[in-house]
Design an enzyme around this catalytic site. Structure first.
Site, PDB file in Angstrom:
ATOM      1  N   SER A 102       0.828  -1.212   0.000  1.00 51.85           N
ATOM      2  CA  SER A 102       0.000   0.000   0.000  1.00 51.85           C
ATOM      3  C   SER A 102       0.857   1.254   0.000  1.00 51.85           C
ATOM      4  O   SER A 102       1.964   1.261   0.563  1.00 51.85           O
ATOM      5  CB  SER A 102      -0.896  -0.008   1.245  1.00 51.85           C
ATOM      6  OG  SER A 102      -1.503   1.249   1.442  1.00 51.85           O
TER       7      SER A 102
ATOM      8  N   TYR B 152      -2.278  -0.444  10.034  1.00 42.72           N
ATOM      9  CA  TYR B 152      -2.468  -0.972   8.679  1.00 42.72           C
ATOM     10  C   TYR B 152      -1.198  -0.786   7.854  1.00 42.72           C
ATOM     11  O   TYR B 152      -0.698  -1.728   7.231  1.00 42.72           O
ATOM     12  CB  TYR B 152      -3.640  -0.280   7.998  1.00 42.72           C
ATOM     13  CG  TYR B 152      -3.763  -0.608   6.529  1.00 42.72           C
ATOM     14  CD1 TYR B 152      -4.119  -1.879   6.114  1.00 42.72           C
ATOM     15  CD2 TYR B 152      -3.492   0.348   5.551  1.00 42.72           C
ATOM     16  CE1 TYR B 152      -4.214  -2.199   4.764  1.00 42.72           C
ATOM     17  CE2 TYR B 152      -3.595   0.049   4.205  1.00 42.72           C
ATOM     18  CZ  TYR B 152      -3.953  -1.227   3.817  1.00 42.72           C
ATOM     19  OH  TYR B 152      -4.038  -1.530   2.472  1.00 42.72           O
TER      20      TYR B 152
END
Length: 351
Positions: free
Chosen positions: A142, A167
Site C-alpha cells: 500500500s 495498517y
C-alpha cells in the site's frame, strides 16, 4: 499456470479474477467473506464470477457456473491447517495475495484484526509458498507505507520506516517478511504498493462510494483536511493491468545490487517492489466537484481537519513500472468517476 488468488470477493481480487479467467488461466479464488463492509457487494461480485451464495460452504471448493477454469473456496488465511491442505491438493504455480484487513481508520479501532489477517495470514501464505515450490508470489502492499515521508513523488527507493497506522505497519511488515523468504528460500516475490484504488464494485468505506451515496441521499459528506487533501487516485483497470504484467514476470534478483548503498525496492534475492499509481495527484475538492458534476447535484460539505493516521498527500513514482513493463496508469479521474457512478446507479437501481 494454476494461480491462487486470495481476496477474490474483494474489490481488486474480483476484477483480477475476471480478467485472468477471461484469458483462460486456471484460477482458484479464496476469501473468508468477512463483514468489514456490506457483504451484499461481496456476494454480488462472486455472483458475477459465477458463484451462488447458497453454495459457499467453508473449506469446500466449488466450480464457477460462468468460467470453466475458475473455482472458489471460503477459507481464512489464519486457518493454517486447511490452507496447507489446499496447497498440497491443488499444486499451484503462482499465488496472488490480495486478502487483507483493509482500512487505515479501522486499524485504530480494531488492531487485532490486522495482526490476524495481515501478519499471521501472510506468514501462512509465505510458509505454503516455501513448502510447495511456488514459482512467484505477488502480494498487495500500500502507498500508506510511506507514512511521514514528505519527499514526493513517493519512490520505492525511499525510506519507509515511519508508518502512521497499524495498517501501514502491517503492509511494511509484509514487504520485510517477503524479502526474508526470497532471500532464505529463493522464492520470487513482488510487492505492489497500490495508490487509492477506485472504480466499479469499489469498497463502500472508500471516499468515492461514501460521497456518491451521501450526495444522492442529500446527506453531508466529511471532507478532511478542509478539502486540501491530495490523492493519487488510480482506476481499477490500471491496477489490474499492473498486477497481470508483474505476475507474468517473476523477479530474478538484481546482480548489481549494492549492499553499501542498498536500494529498498530490489535485492540480490528474487525480490521486487513497485508503485502502481496514476502519478497525477488530485485535490479532494476537485474530486468532489467531479462527482457533483457527474451526479448533477451539489454536496453538503462538513469541512474537517486531517484525521489521525492520514497523510495530506500521495504521489506515485512509477518509473520502475515504466522501465520494466513499459506501462503506467493513464485513466483520468473524470473517466473513472463516470464509470463508477454508472455502476453505482445500476447496482442500486437508481434512475
Amino acid at each position: 499456470m494454476k494461480i491462487l488468488i486470495t481476496g477474490i470477493a474483494g474489490f481488486i481480487g474480483y476484477h483480477l479474477a475476471s480478467v485472468l479467467s477471461e484469458r483462460g488461466d486456471e484460477i482458484i479464488g479464496l476469501d473468508n467473506i468477512n463483514d468489514y463492509y456490506d457483504v451484499s457487494i461481496k456476494f454480488g461480485r462472486l455472483n458475477n464470477l459465477g458463484f451462488t451464495e447458497s453454495d459457499l460452504a467453508y473449506n469446500c471448493i466449488i466450480r464457477s457456473h460462468k468460467y470453466s477454469k475458475l473455482s472458489f473456496i471460503k477459507l481464512n488465511l489464519e486457518d493454517k491447517k486447511n490452507l496447507d491442505q489446499l496447497f498440497l491438493k491443488e499444486s499451484f504455480d503462482k499465488v496472488i495475495n490480495l486478502a487483507a484487513q483493509a482500512g487505515v481508520r479501522y486499524s485504530l479501532e480494531n488492531p487485532q484484526a490486522y495482526i490476524d489477517s495481515n501478519i499471521i495470514g501472510f506468514t501462512n501464505i509465505l510458509e505454503c509458498c516455501r513448502n510447495y515450490s511456488i514459482k512467484h508470489l505477488t502480494y498487495a502492499s500500500s502507498s500508506s507505507v510511506y507514512g511521514l515521508n514528505e519527499k514526493q513523488p513517493f519512490s520505492t527507493k525511499d525510506n519507509v520506516d515511519h508508518p502512521l497506522s497499524l495498517y501501514a505497519a502491517s503492509k511494511k511488515s509484509n514487504e520485510l517478511m517477503a524479502h526474508t523468504y526470497s532471500h532464505l528460500f529463493n522464492i520470487p516475490t513482488t510487492g505492489l504498493r497500490f495508490f487509492t484504488v477506485y472504480g466499479p464494485w469499489g469498497r463502500p468505506d472508500m471516499a468515492l462510494f461514501l460521497f456518491t451515496k451521501a450526495i444522492l441521499n442529500n446527506e453531508p459528506i466529511s471532507v478532511y483536511n478542509f478539502g486540501k487533501m491530495q490523492r493519487d487516485f488510480t482506476y481499477i483497470a490500471d491496477i489490474i493491468e499492473g498486477i497481470v504484467q508483474v505476475n507474468d514476470h517473476p523477479p530474478s534478483g538484481n546482480k548489481n545490487w549494492d549492499p553499501q548503498n542498498p536500494d529498498p525496492s530490489t535485492s540480490f534475492a528474487p525480490y521486487k517492489l513497485y508503485n502502481i499509481g496514476n502519478s497525477k495527484p488530485v485535490e479532494l475538492s476537485y474530486f468532489i466537484e467531479t462527482i457533483e458534476k457527474e451526479l448533477g447535484k451539489r454536496a453538503i460539505k462538513n469541512l474537517l481537519p486531517l484525521q489521525a493516521g492520514d497523510v495530506p498527500s500521495t504521489f506515485a513514482d512509477v518509473s520502475d513500472l515504466m522501465a520494466d513493463f513499459n506501462f503506467k496508469p493513464e485513466t483520468s479521474v473524470e473517466t473513472g468517476i463516470k464509470h463508477f457512478i454508472d455502476w453505482y446507479k445500476s447496482f442500486y437501481q437508481i434512475t
